[in-house]
Design an enzyme around this catalytic site. Sequence first.
Site, mmCIF file in Angstrom:
data_model
loop_
_atom_site.group_PDB
_atom_site.id
_atom_site.type_symbol
_atom_site.label_atom_id
_atom_site.label_comp_id
_atom_site.label_asym_id
_atom_site.label_seq_id
_atom_site.Cartn_x
_atom_site.Cartn_y
_atom_site.Cartn_z
ATOM 1 N N HIS A 168 0.792 -1.229 0.000
ATOM 2 C CA HIS A 168 0.000 0.000 0.000
ATOM 3 C C HIS A 168 0.820 1.273 0.000
ATOM 4 O O HIS A 168 0.260 2.364 0.029
ATOM 5 C CB HIS A 168 -0.941 0.039 1.210
ATOM 6 C CG HIS A 168 -2.128 -0.865 1.085
ATOM 7 N ND1 HIS A 168 -3.302 -0.469 0.499
ATOM 8 C CD2 HIS A 168 -2.309 -2.143 1.453
ATOM 9 C CE1 HIS A 168 -4.168 -1.464 0.518
ATOM 10 N NE2 HIS A 168 -3.584 -2.504 1.094
ATOM 11 N N LYS A 194 -9.107 13.936 4.109
ATOM 12 C CA LYS A 194 -8.262 12.737 4.125
ATOM 13 C C LYS A 194 -7.300 12.899 5.284
ATOM 14 O O LYS A 194 -7.221 13.983 5.869
ATOM 15 C CB LYS A 194 -7.494 12.596 2.810
ATOM 16 C CG LYS A 194 -6.801 13.884 2.339
ATOM 17 C CD LYS A 194 -6.116 13.729 0.995
ATOM 18 C CE LYS A 194 -7.051 13.706 -0.176
ATOM 19 N NZ LYS A 194 -6.922 12.583 -1.054
ATOM 20 N N ARG A 195 -6.586 11.836 5.637
ATOM 21 C CA ARG A 195 -5.566 11.972 6.672
ATOM 22 C C ARG A 195 -4.677 13.178 6.343
ATOM 23 O O ARG A 195 -4.402 13.463 5.183
ATOM 24 C CB ARG A 195 -4.677 10.724 6.734
ATOM 25 C CG ARG A 195 -5.288 9.542 7.459
ATOM 26 C CD ARG A 195 -4.353 8.347 7.464
ATOM 27 N NE ARG A 195 -4.000 7.947 6.119
ATOM 28 C CZ ARG A 195 -2.743 7.798 5.676
ATOM 29 N NH1 ARG A 195 -1.719 7.995 6.470
ATOM 30 N NH2 ARG A 195 -2.513 7.432 4.431
ATOM 31 N N LYS A 247 0.228 14.343 1.019
ATOM 32 C CA LYS A 247 -1.097 14.653 0.461
ATOM 33 C C LYS A 247 -1.255 16.149 0.198
ATOM 34 O O LYS A 247 -2.192 16.573 -0.465
ATOM 35 C CB LYS A 247 -2.193 14.143 1.397
ATOM 36 C CG LYS A 247 -2.269 12.597 1.456
ATOM 37 C CD LYS A 247 -3.325 12.146 2.454
ATOM 38 C CE LYS A 247 -3.453 10.640 2.587
ATOM 39 N NZ LYS A 247 -4.195 10.010 1.471
ATOM 40 N N THR A 258 -8.792 6.419 -2.656
ATOM 41 C CA THR A 258 -10.150 5.959 -2.910
ATOM 42 C C THR A 258 -11.119 7.109 -2.672
ATOM 43 O O THR A 258 -12.226 7.112 -3.208
ATOM 44 C CB THR A 258 -10.540 4.774 -2.006
ATOM 45 O OG1 THR A 258 -10.177 5.086 -0.657
ATOM 46 C CG2 THR A 258 -9.850 3.495 -2.454
ATOM 47 N N LYS A 281 -14.744 8.314 -4.650
ATOM 48 C CA LYS A 281 -16.040 8.627 -4.036
ATOM 49 C C LYS A 281 -16.551 9.981 -4.519
ATOM 50 O O LYS A 281 -17.745 10.158 -4.776
ATOM 51 C CB LYS A 281 -15.913 8.647 -2.513
ATOM 52 C CG LYS A 281 -15.432 7.342 -1.897
ATOM 53 C CD LYS A 281 -15.016 7.573 -0.441
ATOM 54 C CE LYS A 281 -14.168 6.440 0.080
ATOM 55 N NZ LYS A 281 -13.502 6.795 1.352
HETATM 56 C C1 LIG Z 1 -12.186 6.956 1.594
HETATM 57 C C2 LIG Z 1 -11.691 7.290 2.927
HETATM 58 C C3 LIG Z 1 -10.325 7.487 3.134
HETATM 59 C C4 LIG Z 1 -9.319 7.453 2.017
HETATM 60 O O1 LIG Z 1 -9.250 8.737 1.446
HETATM 61 P P1 LIG Z 1 -8.045 9.186 0.487
HETATM 62 O O2 LIG Z 1 -8.477 10.522 0.027
HETATM 63 O O3 LIG Z 1 -7.992 8.183 -0.613
HETATM 64 O O4 LIG Z 1 -6.820 9.222 1.310
HETATM 65 C C5 LIG Z 1 -9.895 7.800 4.404
HETATM 66 N N1 LIG Z 1 -10.755 7.902 5.433
HETATM 67 C C6 LIG Z 1 -12.075 7.731 5.268
HETATM 68 C C7 LIG Z 1 -12.969 7.879 6.431
HETATM 69 C C8 LIG Z 1 -12.591 7.412 4.019
HETATM 70 O O5 LIG Z 1 -13.903 7.233 3.880
#
Ligand SMILES: *Cc1c(COP(=O)(O)O)cnc(C)c1O
Length: 817
Positions: free
Chosen positions: A360, A554-555, A560, A662, A666
């Site tokens: 990952h 996101k984190r 990022k 991911t 979304k």
């Molecule tokens: C989808 C999701 C992530 C991943 O987000 P990225 O933008 O791909 O880092 C992290 N946390 C939650 C709660 C999510 O739903």
Amino acid sequence: MTVTTPATPETALTREQAEFRRLVARELAQRSDRGSAAASLAAVAAAVRTLLGDRWAATQAADARRKGGRRVHYLSMEFLMGRALDNALDALGLRDEVRAALGQGAPALDAVRGHEPDAALGNGGLGRLAACFLDAFAALELPSFGYGLRYEHGMFAQAIHDGRQVELPDPWLEHGNPWELVRPEQRYEVGFGGMVSHAGGLCRWEPAELVLAQACDFIVPGHGTDHVSTLRQWRAQAARPIDFAAFCRGAHEASAQHKQEADALNWVLYPDDSTPQGRRLRLRQEFFLVSASLQDMLARDQREHPGDMTGFGCRNAVHLNDTHPALAPAELMRLLLDEHGLGWDSAWRVTTAATSYTNHTLMPEALETWPVAMLEELLPRHLEILYEINRRFLADIRARFPGDEALVQRVSLIDEGHEGHERRARMASLAILASHKVNGVSALHSELMVQTIFADYARLWPERFLNVTNGVTPRRWLAQANRGLAGWLDEQIGSGWRTDLSHLQQLHALAGQKRLGTAAAKIKLANKRALAARIAQDTGVQVDPTSLFDVQIKRIHEYKRQLLNVLHVIARWQAIVADPDADWVPRTVIFAGKAASAYHAAKLTIQLIHDVARVVNSDPRVGDRLKVVFLPNYGVSLAEAIIPAADLSEQISTAGTEASGTGNMKFALNGALTIGTWDGANIEMAQAIGEDRLFIFGLRADAVARMKQLGYDPRLYVEENPQLRAVVDAIADGTFSPAEPERYRSLVQTLLQRDPYLLMADFADYVRTQQRVDALYRDPAAWHAMALHNVAGMGHFSVDRTIREYVEHVWGRAPGQ
Ligand SMILES: *Cc1c(COP(=O)(O)O)cnc(C)c1O
């Protein structure tokens, strides 16, 4: 006279609906707080759980009867499940029954839903991926188990005090967990420490400490099928809870030491690993997961196929979600050799036939290693097995590449250490050695994986490496999170997309129609109004729902590049102040995300976002043209509230650093346009949607690598770009932190001296691209047509497609079959 809609007569109900009503009534009857949201949630959840229990039993019986095919076992330290109620009601078709079941005077379903805590047993994308996989396992009727740990406290809860992140324990089990099915008969002993005896050619590990692993199941319903999947989470219990003799002597604390040590395994996800104690606990957690899960698999396989241990690998896939469960092959070898009497070669064949591994991250510092000394203390037999795997492997390498000792050192399972560094076991190497398949999670990431961190192994076994691009479940992330859009899609293209997301393609042909763009705009606006209300409630900031909602959630991590986003916000603020009467597209920039508790730079970014927000939001010259908000405590439920309301999705990692993403999927699925770098799955999204339908900017991965090689000087970019210089100066001179002008000194220094994530190099193109975003937003018809094309192109990113690829290329058949 009041007219009430008559409840559906009992006779017209399906068996499950009738049962649901009966079970809800029974649960409510036992509660003194009937009529509260808590009681409603508990009653509905208990009823659903019972119905799912029936489906679970039928699923297990059907799986056991199935000839051929393999059972998939997905081992992961994280499952970021979020809430379960909505998903379960949808899957079981019981949404419309809730009202009737709870009776008059019960709280609304929304209130009941809001009462459910998130199961936040994960950090981010990796854990959420595991949760989406369970959804697809059920939908695709794949015989499977997810295996994880039942943490008492998942990811910490984030509060913001004075603009700073504060970590609080996550009390998700405070009111019990109505979804959990405890399986008292499913228990295994997991050992730690002790010694290995070698008598008469037989090895026996005699652990010093035994912990009981107790199975707690969470049943994941399938959509469009009665099939369910299982998340089995292990709870640790001391095998000998208290030392009774010590207790009787009055040594109460000492008597409970075993219990304490066992309980600690369940306390939290990711104990802070900045201390040796924290790292040791993490290793214990990882082994606990692996050992309990493998014992469970072997027991099940033996029940179904007594006496045929050598066939285990043909019937079972054991998948490692990153290296956290990478001790699995060592533990499987131990069980096969020491407990089941297989010879080495036969045990290794079974192990490699079963095992596969997903990487990952490419960041070398994120690759797990364990000190050999720690393994020796906690897992002495496993260390022996590692050594033997390595001895055979290296002998083979020396035979194939005589004299290449540098290669031997690079690929060895053991980093021999040097200059006072301790010897360490490399978990990714073990995972690769023991796997028949190793995959990355997007095309670019898989390519870079075999070119960089795993180049040596890829040369040894090129056929072992492949790509499987991530996906998300359209059930949670579209059907449930965005009921407005989902219902509208049903009307436009039929409901086939719910089980086969490629149906979304039909939207391409319709996207240009003005009527549809207007309808899509209306749905988006309703979602934005709902989010604006939430923003006001949670942060006190009033935002304009017609402004462009520009979202990065996101984190919080340097790679990022939330900071790049902040730099753009500051540049925009300065430009508005300089020319308030220009034709500004009003924007609301929305952030959410947690920073790891020991990650100083990430925490400082959160503080900067708050400082900038305070200045910008209160500047009368700016008014509604720009607002900045940070929504605290990011998690699955918050993501479900934010994503359907986004116009613009920020996916701006330095190219080559985001394995897949991911979140990006979304957003596009919900009709947000992406501003992003040529990184991770952004690339495949652009190819599927059409490259000119995303806002792509910045250096590509090869250019990033070249620039780093040639020597990158961030100062040059600042010197030649007055806009960038003004932004950096404002941060440096305390414009946003007047009470503490030095607050961001370290941050500015990093930007000017090293800038390891190339923010300075990408800034100008990012700002230019944001202007293109504004231009398109000024033309609502063009914007919404584009948004619909984005939705139309996202069929490929369903997790169902991802799982089909895993079945076809990774799990479906054992090697050689
Ligand atoms: C989808 C999701 C992530 C991943 O987000 P990225 O933008 O791909 O880092 C992290 N946390 C939650 C709660 C999510 O739903």
